[in-house]
Each structure stands twice: as structure tokens, then as C-alpha cells.
Design an enzyme around this catalytic site. Structure first.
Site, mmCIF file in Angstrom:
data_model
loop_
_atom_site.group_PDB
_atom_site.id
_atom_site.type_symbol
_atom_site.label_atom_id
_atom_site.label_comp_id
_atom_site.label_asym_id
_atom_site.label_seq_id
_atom_site.Cartn_x
_atom_site.Cartn_y
_atom_site.Cartn_z
ATOM 1 N N GLY A 11 28.230 -1.766 27.695
ATOM 2 C CA GLY A 11 29.357 -1.405 28.555
ATOM 3 C C GLY A 11 29.983 -2.542 29.329
ATOM 4 O O GLY A 11 30.264 -3.619 28.800
ATOM 5 N N ASN A 80 26.107 -5.088 38.373
ATOM 6 C CA ASN A 80 26.763 -4.092 37.524
ATOM 7 C C ASN A 80 25.803 -2.979 37.098
ATOM 8 O O ASN A 80 26.222 -1.824 36.952
ATOM 9 C CB ASN A 80 27.345 -4.806 36.294
ATOM 10 C CG ASN A 80 27.679 -3.838 35.185
ATOM 11 O OD1 ASN A 80 28.670 -3.118 35.244
ATOM 12 N ND2 ASN A 80 26.833 -3.790 34.161
ATOM 13 N N TYR A 146 24.998 10.242 43.230
ATOM 14 C CA TYR A 146 25.687 9.127 42.562
ATOM 15 C C TYR A 146 26.819 8.609 43.459
ATOM 16 O O TYR A 146 26.914 7.414 43.741
ATOM 17 C CB TYR A 146 26.231 9.556 41.195
ATOM 18 C CG TYR A 146 27.011 8.432 40.532
ATOM 19 C CD1 TYR A 146 26.371 7.270 40.117
ATOM 20 C CD2 TYR A 146 28.399 8.514 40.363
ATOM 21 C CE1 TYR A 146 27.083 6.213 39.545
ATOM 22 C CE2 TYR A 146 29.119 7.469 39.787
ATOM 23 C CZ TYR A 146 28.449 6.324 39.385
ATOM 24 O OH TYR A 146 29.161 5.275 38.832
ATOM 25 N N LEU A 178 37.553 6.673 35.699
ATOM 26 C CA LEU A 178 37.110 7.054 34.350
ATOM 27 C C LEU A 178 37.236 5.891 33.360
ATOM 28 O O LEU A 178 38.313 5.342 33.157
ATOM 29 C CB LEU A 178 37.988 8.220 33.870
ATOM 30 C CG LEU A 178 37.548 8.903 32.582
ATOM 31 C CD1 LEU A 178 36.315 9.762 32.815
ATOM 32 C CD2 LEU A 178 38.687 9.758 32.025
HETATM 33 P P1 NDP Z 1 26.228 1.603 30.703
HETATM 34 O O1 NDP Z 1 25.253 2.735 30.715
HETATM 35 O O2 NDP Z 1 26.843 1.234 29.401
HETATM 36 O O3 NDP Z 1 25.562 0.306 31.340
HETATM 37 C C1 NDP Z 1 24.581 0.333 32.334
HETATM 38 C C2 NDP Z 1 23.779 -0.948 32.257
HETATM 39 O O4 NDP Z 1 22.824 -0.963 33.320
HETATM 40 C C3 NDP Z 1 23.020 -1.094 30.958
HETATM 41 O O5 NDP Z 1 23.175 -2.407 30.488
HETATM 42 C C4 NDP Z 1 21.572 -0.856 31.356
HETATM 43 O O6 NDP Z 1 20.725 -1.655 30.548
HETATM 44 C C5 NDP Z 1 21.573 -1.365 32.802
HETATM 45 N N1 NDP Z 1 20.488 -0.813 33.599
HETATM 46 C C6 NDP Z 1 20.319 0.471 34.009
HETATM 47 N N2 NDP Z 1 19.174 0.593 34.688
HETATM 48 C C7 NDP Z 1 18.599 -0.646 34.715
HETATM 49 C C8 NDP Z 1 17.394 -1.161 35.253
HETATM 50 N N3 NDP Z 1 16.524 -0.381 35.917
HETATM 51 N N4 NDP Z 1 17.109 -2.475 35.092
HETATM 52 C C9 NDP Z 1 17.966 -3.277 34.419
HETATM 53 N N5 NDP Z 1 19.140 -2.853 33.891
HETATM 54 C C10 NDP Z 1 19.433 -1.546 34.029
HETATM 55 O O7 NDP Z 1 27.372 2.016 31.749
HETATM 56 P P2 NDP Z 1 28.647 1.237 32.337
HETATM 57 O O8 NDP Z 1 28.840 -0.065 31.699
HETATM 58 O O9 NDP Z 1 29.760 2.210 32.318
HETATM 59 O O10 NDP Z 1 28.188 1.081 33.841
HETATM 60 C C11 NDP Z 1 28.116 -0.144 34.524
HETATM 61 C C12 NDP Z 1 28.325 0.119 36.013
HETATM 62 O O11 NDP Z 1 29.631 0.634 36.200
HETATM 63 C C13 NDP Z 1 27.389 1.121 36.647
HETATM 64 O O12 NDP Z 1 26.997 0.649 37.927
HETATM 65 C C14 NDP Z 1 28.246 2.383 36.789
HETATM 66 O O13 NDP Z 1 27.820 3.191 37.864
HETATM 67 C C15 NDP Z 1 29.588 1.764 37.043
HETATM 68 N N6 NDP Z 1 30.756 2.587 36.767
HETATM 69 C C16 NDP Z 1 30.949 3.140 35.521
HETATM 70 C C17 NDP Z 1 32.103 3.877 35.281
HETATM 71 C C18 NDP Z 1 32.346 4.556 33.966
HETATM 72 O O14 NDP Z 1 33.124 5.532 33.947
HETATM 73 N N7 NDP Z 1 31.783 4.100 32.872
HETATM 74 C C19 NDP Z 1 33.156 4.022 36.295
HETATM 75 C C20 NDP Z 1 32.818 3.409 37.563
HETATM 76 C C21 NDP Z 1 31.692 2.711 37.760
HETATM 77 P P3 NDP Z 1 19.285 -1.263 29.967
HETATM 78 O O15 NDP Z 1 19.301 0.200 29.676
HETATM 79 O O16 NDP Z 1 19.162 -2.130 28.730
HETATM 80 O O17 NDP Z 1 18.350 -1.669 31.046
HETATM 81 C C1 8X3 Z 2 32.027 6.644 37.318
HETATM 82 C C2 8X3 Z 2 33.345 7.273 37.579
HETATM 83 O O1 8X3 Z 2 34.487 9.445 38.235
HETATM 84 O O2 8X3 Z 2 32.679 9.562 36.583
HETATM 85 O O3 8X3 Z 2 31.574 5.996 38.455
HETATM 86 O O4 8X3 Z 2 32.172 9.176 38.888
HETATM 87 S S1 8X3 Z 2 33.146 8.940 37.848
#
Ligand code: NDP
Ligand code: 8X3
Length: 248
Positions: A11, A80, A146, A178
């Protein structure tokens, strides 16, 4: 510039690592899944990978302390890694899910900040960038812990800004709405791909590349500019009216 990004195995984190890496910056990529990090590493000229659970304080501290010499100075730290688990009302939630979100989105983020901030202050330079969320600003049903964890992230960033006055260290919270193309919803819906895919249908949502470009822009602005918070949504996303429950 040396970048450290957590959650680089998929991501946003992967896209952020590639955005900086493709522009010649050195990248330290952290996540738990080693094989995903290895594949990322093969696509970036100067990349060191750290397979590590950021919730494991001892492992994280050891990993930071044993970074290769030319990766030790961290200029940009991108928090992130994070997750949402479940979308049930608070009264129906699994407490283990709440605990894991708090451990990852809040505790690990503050611990890693605590590990790295002193070197930035000492050098009088550096930038901490968090990936918050619109969920930290606008509540929605099932967002409970969350959203609260992302509100913590936002307020922590603003608090750091106050504490870091005069140090030249910058702090910014990027708050996406989103976004598709990551594993976020698959994780939230616990592997239910149909539910995850349905969320994005026809929405023309943000992409990991959009977020990566925003992070890069924020990190490469002239040093006298600090973006405090940056809220970004797909144009298709906006606000609903406040809910009123009426007795029948
Ligand atoms: P993904 O699930 O694709 O990525 C999450 C990443 O976090 C993965 O690389 C995972 O790697 C890592 N991760 C989770 N837990 C751990 C841990 N305990 N230790 C080390 N690494 C960890 O989601 P996104 O890329 O979408 O999310 C990235 C960020 O963006 C998050 O903080 C999310 O809350 C935020 N976000 C996402 C949105 C969306 O709609 N997608 C919108 C707004 C914010 P691994 O499993 O290999 O450890
Ligand atoms: C992820 C965006 O709107 O799904 O942080 O919470 S939302």
C-alpha cells in the site's frame, strides 16, 4: 535524504518508499513480511530492509540501533504502518481488535518517535510525517477506536510542533480519505475480499501513489515551510448529514 518508512511491505508505505527511492534517496523499509520487503528492495537502488513487528519494543530498538552506518541518520521518518480492524459498533467489538489498533497506531508510533527524535533535535534537522486519516476528524459508525487512534496521531503531531519550536525539526500529519490499491480494507474486513472490493466500486478513490506524492511534496518543501496537517479526499467523497434517531 535518508527516509525511514514503516509499513513498507504494501500500500502507501511501499509507494512512499518507491517515490523517495526512485528520486535517489536512501530508504529504510520496515514491516513484518520479509519477502515483501525483499521484493521492494530489488526495485530501489539504496534500500535497507528491517523485517520487524513495530509493536515489539525490544526488536524495534535493536533494529534501529543496528542500522548500517550510512543509514543511521534519519532525515524523514514516515509513520505509515497502521490498521483498522472491524467495522462493528463499539458495543459489539472484539476487544483484541481495539487493543491491536492501539498498540500499532498509537503505542508503536510514539515509541519509534521517542527512539528517533533525539537525533533529529541534536542535528537541528529532520521531518516526522504521520499517516493519519480523515477518520481522526470525522466520526462514522464503526470507526470508534480506529478513528480515535488517528485523532491521537493528529493531536500528537500538533503537540510535537509545540515542543519542537526552535529546533528546525518539522512535523506533519497527512490525513487521507478513501484510498484503494492497498490491503487496508482486506485487513479491516478480515480477509473478505468481496466486501473490501465493494467499498471502492465506482468511487474513483485515492491511490497509494497519490499519498506518496503528497508525502514527497511535504518533505521536500523549503525548510522554512511546515505543513501541519494535510487532509485529502477523493473528489467523489464528501460529508453526510448528521444522524437523528427518531422514536417510532
Ligand atoms: P496496508 O494494509 O496496505 O498497509 C499497512 C502496512 O502496515 C503494511 O505494510 C503492514 O505490513 C504494516 N504493519 C501493520 N502492522 C504492523 C506491525 N505491527 N509491525 C510492522 N508493520 C506493520 O494499508 P494502507 O497502505 O492503506 O495503510 C497505511 C496507513 O494509511 C495506515 O496507517 C492506515 O491507517 C492509513 N490510512 C489508510 C487509508 C486507506 O483508505 N487505505 C486512508 C487513510 C489512512 P506487514 O503486514 O508486512 O507487517
Ligand atoms: C481510512 C479512511 O474513511 O476508511 O483511514 O476511515 S476511512
Amino acid at each position: 535524504m535518508n527516509l525511514l518508512v514503516t509499513g513498507a511491505s504494501s500500500g502507501f508505505g511501499r509507494a512512499i518508499a518507491k517515490e523517495f527511492g526512485s528520486k535517489g534517496h536512501k530508504v529504510i523499509a520496515i514491516a513484518r513480511r520479509k519477502e515483501h520487503l525483499e521484493s521492494l528492495q530489488s526495485e530501489i537502488p539504496h534500500c535497507t530492509i528491517v523485517p520487524c513487528d513495530i509493536c515489539d519494543k525490544v526488536a524495534l530498538k535493536n533494529a534501529i540501533e543496528s542500522l548500517p552506518k550510512d543509514f543511521k541518520e534519519i532525515d524523514v521518518l514516515v509513520h505509515n504502518a497502521g490498521l483498522a480492524l472491524g467495522i462493528s459498533s463499539a458495543q459489539n467489538c472484539d476487544f483484541d481488535d481495539w487493543e491491536r489498533m492501539i498498540e500499532t497506531n498509537i503505542k508503536a508510533l510514539t515509541y519509534l518517535t521517542h527512539l528517533i527524535l533525539p537525533q533529529m533535535v541534536e542535528r537541528k534537522s529532520g521531518h516526522i510525517i504521520t499517516i493519519g486519516s480523515i477518520a481522526g476528524r470525522y466520526p462514522y459508525p464503526g470507526g470508534n477506536v480506529y478513528g480515535a487512534s488517528k485523532a491521537f496521531v493528529r493531536q500528537f503531531v500538533l503537540g510535537l510542533r509545540s515542543d519542537l519550536s526552535g529546533t528546525n525539526v518539522r512535523v506533519s500529519d497527512i490525513e487521507p480519505g478513501l484510498a484503494e490499491g492497498s490491503e487496508f480494507s482486506l485487513v479491516r474486513f478480515k480477509g473478505d475480499k468481496q466486501k473490501a472490493d465493494a467499498l471502492y466500486k465506482g468511487a474513483n478513490a485515492l491511490t497509494p501513489q497519490d499519498i506518496a506524492q503528497a508525502v514527497y511534496w511535504v518533505a521536500t518543501l523549503p525548510p522554512h515551510i511546515n505543513i501541519n496537517t494535510l487532509e485529502m479526499m477523493p473528489t467523489s467523497q464528501s460529508f453526510s448529514a448528521l444522524n437523528v434517531h427518531r422514536e417510532s
